[in-house]
Design an enzyme around this catalytic site. Structure first.
Site: not given
Length: 667
Positions: A156, A185, A187, A261, A413, A475, A522
C-alpha cells in the site's frame, strides 16, 4: 535461551491476541514481519527503552501503520513503558495502544502512521535530519550524530504517490543511513495485488538511486541479518531490502491471503496458530525466558552511556558547538535572545512602512531569522523564485555536502510536507516549506498529520487569491483557506502587510505545539500606520486597525490583501456619515484562542451589523458576521484575467463594499 523463531512468535501471538480481544485490527502484517523485526531489534537497533528521547537513538518507522501491534509488541517486549495491560487495551479509548501508532501516546513511537506512504516519507525526513545534523555538528574524531532510520512498509505504501515523491528525493540526496524493508507479501485488503500492482519495484528504486537487495527470505534470520549488514555497509545510498514474507505467518487456514489482513483471525484460528507455532501459553502470557531474550534495557543504557562519554569529550573539544547541540537537539529551545531580536525586527519593519507583497515581506523576515536561528531548514516545491523562500544565507543540502539549510524539494508538494514532518519529529530543526496556496491541496493530508502530531512546522503558501490573475482558476485558491482554518491545531495566518507578516513568522517559529500555515500575496499591498498597542495586538490574531468615533454602526472584517480596499471603503463610509470600525484578522484561529474580554473589545456583541471581506469562499465567515451579516467573497472558482480586473469583476471594490454596508444598515 529461546530460539529466534520463538522470540519472533511472541510478536505473532501478542498481535493476534490483541486484535482478537479488540475484535478489530490487522494481524497479518505483524505475523508476517515478526522475523524481520526480531533480527533488526535484537541485533542492530540502537535504542534505550528507559529513555525513548535519547538524541542519538536509531529511529524506527512502521509505515504500514495498520500493523500497529507489531510495534506495540516490540516496545513491550524490549522494555519500554508499554505493559501487558496496555496491549490488552489495544484500540480502546485513551490507551497507549491506539489503532494506528500515534506520536505522543506511546513511548518509542516516533511518528503517527496509518495514511499509507507517509511513514516512509517521514522516515526520509528523519534520515535527512540525521544527515544534515551530522554535517553541521560532527567534527574529526567526534561522530556525535551517528544513527540509522529503519522503516517497514508494504504494498500500500508503495502504491501511494507520496512514497514515490519522497523516495526519489532520498536517492538524490544520498541518504545512506535510511534502510527500508519492503514487506513484499503480494496481499492488500482486496486480495492478491497482481490484479492492480505489477510494478517492478526493485527496478524503480534502483532508478531512484537506491541500493536494492532483492528477494530476501523474510522468515530466514540469517538471510535477514546478511541483508541488514549489506545495507549498513552501503553509506552513499539509501537501501531497500525486498523481503518475501507470508502474511499471517503461522495461521494454517488464513496465512497468505487477505483474510488475515484487516480482520481478527477468530477464536478457532487463534487456537490453531498456537498449535502450529508450539506456543503453549494463554493469551497475553509471555514466559520469562522470552522476556529475557528480548530485554534491551541493559544494552540500551550501556549504549547511551557510551554516547554520553562521547558527548563529554565533544564538549571539551568543541564547547560552543556542544552548547548549540544541547539547545537545538536535546532541549529544543530557541536562543534566549530570539524574542527580543524578533520584536526589534517587527518594530523596524513597522517604521519602514514598505508597500510590498507579503511574499516579499516573508522573504525579508526569513533573511533576518536565519541569521539568529541555525535550526531553520527551509525549502520550496520548485517555486523558490515565486515563493521568495531563498535568502542570502540559504545553502542547498546536497548528497556530497549536507551542511546547508535549504532543501530543493522539486515539484513534490505532498512529499515535501511529509518529509518536513519527519524532520520536525526527528528534532533539531524548524522546517519550512513553500508552494502556491492552491497546491496545498496536493499536500493536505501531510499538513493534517503535522497538526495531529503537534509538530513545529511552517507551511508557506503564496499566490493566495484571484488577485494573482492571469493563471486563472486552476491557480486561484477559493476553498483552501477555509480548509486550513478548519484543521484543528493548525494556526493559519494571512497577513495584510509587512508588519503582520513579520508577526506571523515570529508566532510560527515560537510555537512548540503545532504547525502554522503562512499565506502570502503575490501582489504589492498597502502599508498601515499603527500604534505600538496595535502592533502588539497583531499577535492576538485580530485587532482594531481603524476605529470609529464612538460606537460603530458597523464592523468591517478583512484579511490579507483585502484589508487595503476595506480601509478605503471605511473612509468613504465615514465621508457619508457612517461610523465604521475596521478589524484586521490575520489569524482566525489565534483570535479564537483569546479571552472573552479581548474578543468582545474587538468584536462587541451588540454590534450586529458586520461585513467580512476576503477573496475566499464566503461560508467560513458567517461565524464572525452572523447569519444576518454580509460577506464580500467568492462562491465560484475565479477566472483568467489580470488580477486588478478580476478583483473589480468579483466585487472587491470600494463601491461594492460601501453599498454592501449601506444595504445591511438599511435592513
Amino acid at each position: 535461551m529461546p530460539t529466534r523463531q520463538h522470540l519472533a512468535n511472541a510478536i505473532r501471538v501478542l498481535s493476534m491476541d490483541a486484535v482478537q480481544k479488540a475484535n478489530s485490527g490487522h494481524p497479518g502484517a505483524p505475523m508476517g514481519m515478526a522475523d524481520i523485526a526480531e533480527v533488526l531489534w535484537n541485533d542492530f537497533f540502537k535504542h534505550n527503552p528507559q529513555n525513548p528521547q535519547w538524541a542519538d537513538r536509531d529511529r524506527f518507522v512502521l509505515s504500514n501503520g495498520h500493523g500497529s501491534m507489531l510495534i506495540y509488541s516490540l516496545l513491550h517486549l524490549s522494555g519500554y513503558d508499554v505493559s501487558i495491560d496496555d496491549l490488552q487495551q489495544f484500540r480502546q479509548l485513551h490507551s497507549k495502544t491506539p489503532g494506528h501508532p500515534e506520536l505522543g501516546y506511546t513511548p518509542g513511537v516516533e511518528t503517527t502512521t496509518g495514511p499509507l506512504g507517509q511513514g516512509i516519507a517521514n522516515a526520509v525526513g528523519m534520515a535527512l535530519a540525521e544527515k544534515v545534523l551530522a554535517a553541521q555538528f560532527n567534527r574529526a574524531g567526534h561522530d556525535l550524530v551517528d544513527h540509522y532510520t529503519y522503516c517497514f512498509l508494504g504494498d500500500g505504501c508503495m502504491m501511494e504517490g507520496v512514497s514515490h515523491e519522497a523516495c526519489s528525493l532520498a536517492g538524490t540526496l544520498g541518504l545512506g543511513k535510511l534502510i527500508a524493508f519492503y514487506d513484499d507479501n503480494g496481499i492488500s485488503i482486496d486480495g492478491h495485488v497482481e490484479g492492480w500492482f505489477t510494478d517492478d519495484t526493485p527496478k524503480r528504486f534502483e532508478a531512484y538511486g537506491w541500493h536494492v537487495i532483492r528477494a530476501v527470505d523474510g522468515h530466514n534470520p540469517a538471510a535477514i541479518k546478511a541483508a541488514i549488514d549489506a545495507a549498513r555497509a552501503e553509506t552513499a545510498k539509501p537501501t531497500l531490502i525486498v523481503t518475501k514474507t507470508i502474511i499471517g505467518f503461522g495461521s494454517p487456514n488464513k496465512q497468505g491471503s487477505h483474510d488475515c489482513h484487516g480482520s481478527p483471525l477468530g477464536l478457532e484460528e487463534v487456537a490453531l496458530v498456537r498449535k502450529t507455532l508450539n506456543w503453549e501459553y494463554e493469551p497475553f502470557v509471555v514466559p520469562a525466558d522470552v522476556y529475557e531474550g528480548w530485554d534491551a534495557k541493559a544494552k540500551g543504557a550501556a549504549a547511551e552511556k557510551a554516547w554520553g562519554e562521547k558527548f563529554a569529550a565533544y564538549k571539551t573539544a568543541h564547547p560552543e558547538l556542544a552548547a548549540e547541540f544541547e539547545r537545538r537537539v536535546i532541549k529544543g529551545e530557541l536562543p534566549a535572545d530570539f524574542a527580543a531580536k524578533a520584536e526589534a525586527f517587527i518594530a523596524e519593519t513597522q517604521a519602514k512602512g514598505e508597500k510590498i507583497a507579503s511574499r516579499k515581506a516573508s522573504q525579508n523576515t526569513i533573511a533576518a531569522f536565519v541569521e539568529w536561528l541555525p535550526e531553520i531548514l527551509g525549502g520550496s516545491a520548485d517555486l523558490a523564485g515565486s515563493n521568495l523562500t531563498l535568502v542570502k544565507r540559504s545553502k542547498g543540502v546536497e548528497a556530497g555536502d549536507a551542511s546547508g539549510n535549504y532543501v530543493y524539494y522539486g515539484v513534490r508538494e505532498f512529499g515535501m510536507s511529509a518529509i518536513m514532518n519527519g524532520v520536525s519529529a526527528h528534532g533539531g530543526f524548524i522546517p519550512y516549506g513553500a508552494t502556491f496556496l492552491m497546491f496545498q491541496q496536493y499536500a493536505a493530508n501531510a499538513v493534517r498529520m503535522s497538526a495531529l502530531m503537534k509538530l513545529r512546522n511552517v507551511f508557506v503558501y503564496t499566490h493566495d487569491s484571484i488577485g494573482q490573475g492571469e493563471d486563472g482558476p486552476t491557480h486561484q485558491p477559493i476553498e483552501v483557506l477555509g480548509s486550513l482554518r478548519l484543521t484543528p491545531n493548525l494556526e493559519t495566518w494571512r497577513p495584510a502587510d509587512s508588519t503582520e507578516s513579520a508577526v506571523a513568522w515570529k508566532s510560527a517559529v515560537e510555537r512548540k505545539d503545532g504547525p502554522a500555515a503562512l499565506v502570502f500575496s503575490r501582489q504589492n499591498l498597502e502599508f498601515f500606520a499603527r500604534t505600538p498597542e496595535q502592533v502588539a495586538n497583531i499577535a492576538k490574531g485580530a485587532y482594531v486597525l481603524v476605529d470609529s468615533v464612538g460606537e460603530p454602526d458597523a464592523i468591517l472584517i478583512a484579511t490579507g490583501s483585502e484589508v487595503g480596499v476595506t480601509v478605503k471603503a471605511a473612509e468613504a463610509l465615514k465621508a457619508k456619515g457612517k461610523n465604521v470600525r475596521v478589524v484586521s484578522m490575520p489569524s482566525t484561529s489565534v483570535f479564537d484562542q483569546q479571552d472573552a474580554a479581548y474578543k468582545e473589545s474587538v468584536l462587541p456583541s451588540h454590534v450586529s451589523a458586520r461585513v467580512a471581506v476576503e477573496t475566499a469562499h464566503v461560508d467560513y465567515w458567517y461565524k464572525y458576521v452572523g447569519f444576518d451579516g454580509r460577506v464580500v467573497g467568492m462562491t465560484g472558482f475565479g477566472e483568467s484575467a489580470p488580477g486588478g480586473k478580476l478583483l473589480e469583476y468579483f466585487g472587491f471594490t470600494v463601491d461594492n463594499i460601501v453599498s454592501t454596508v449601506e444595504e445591511l444598515l438599511e435592513d
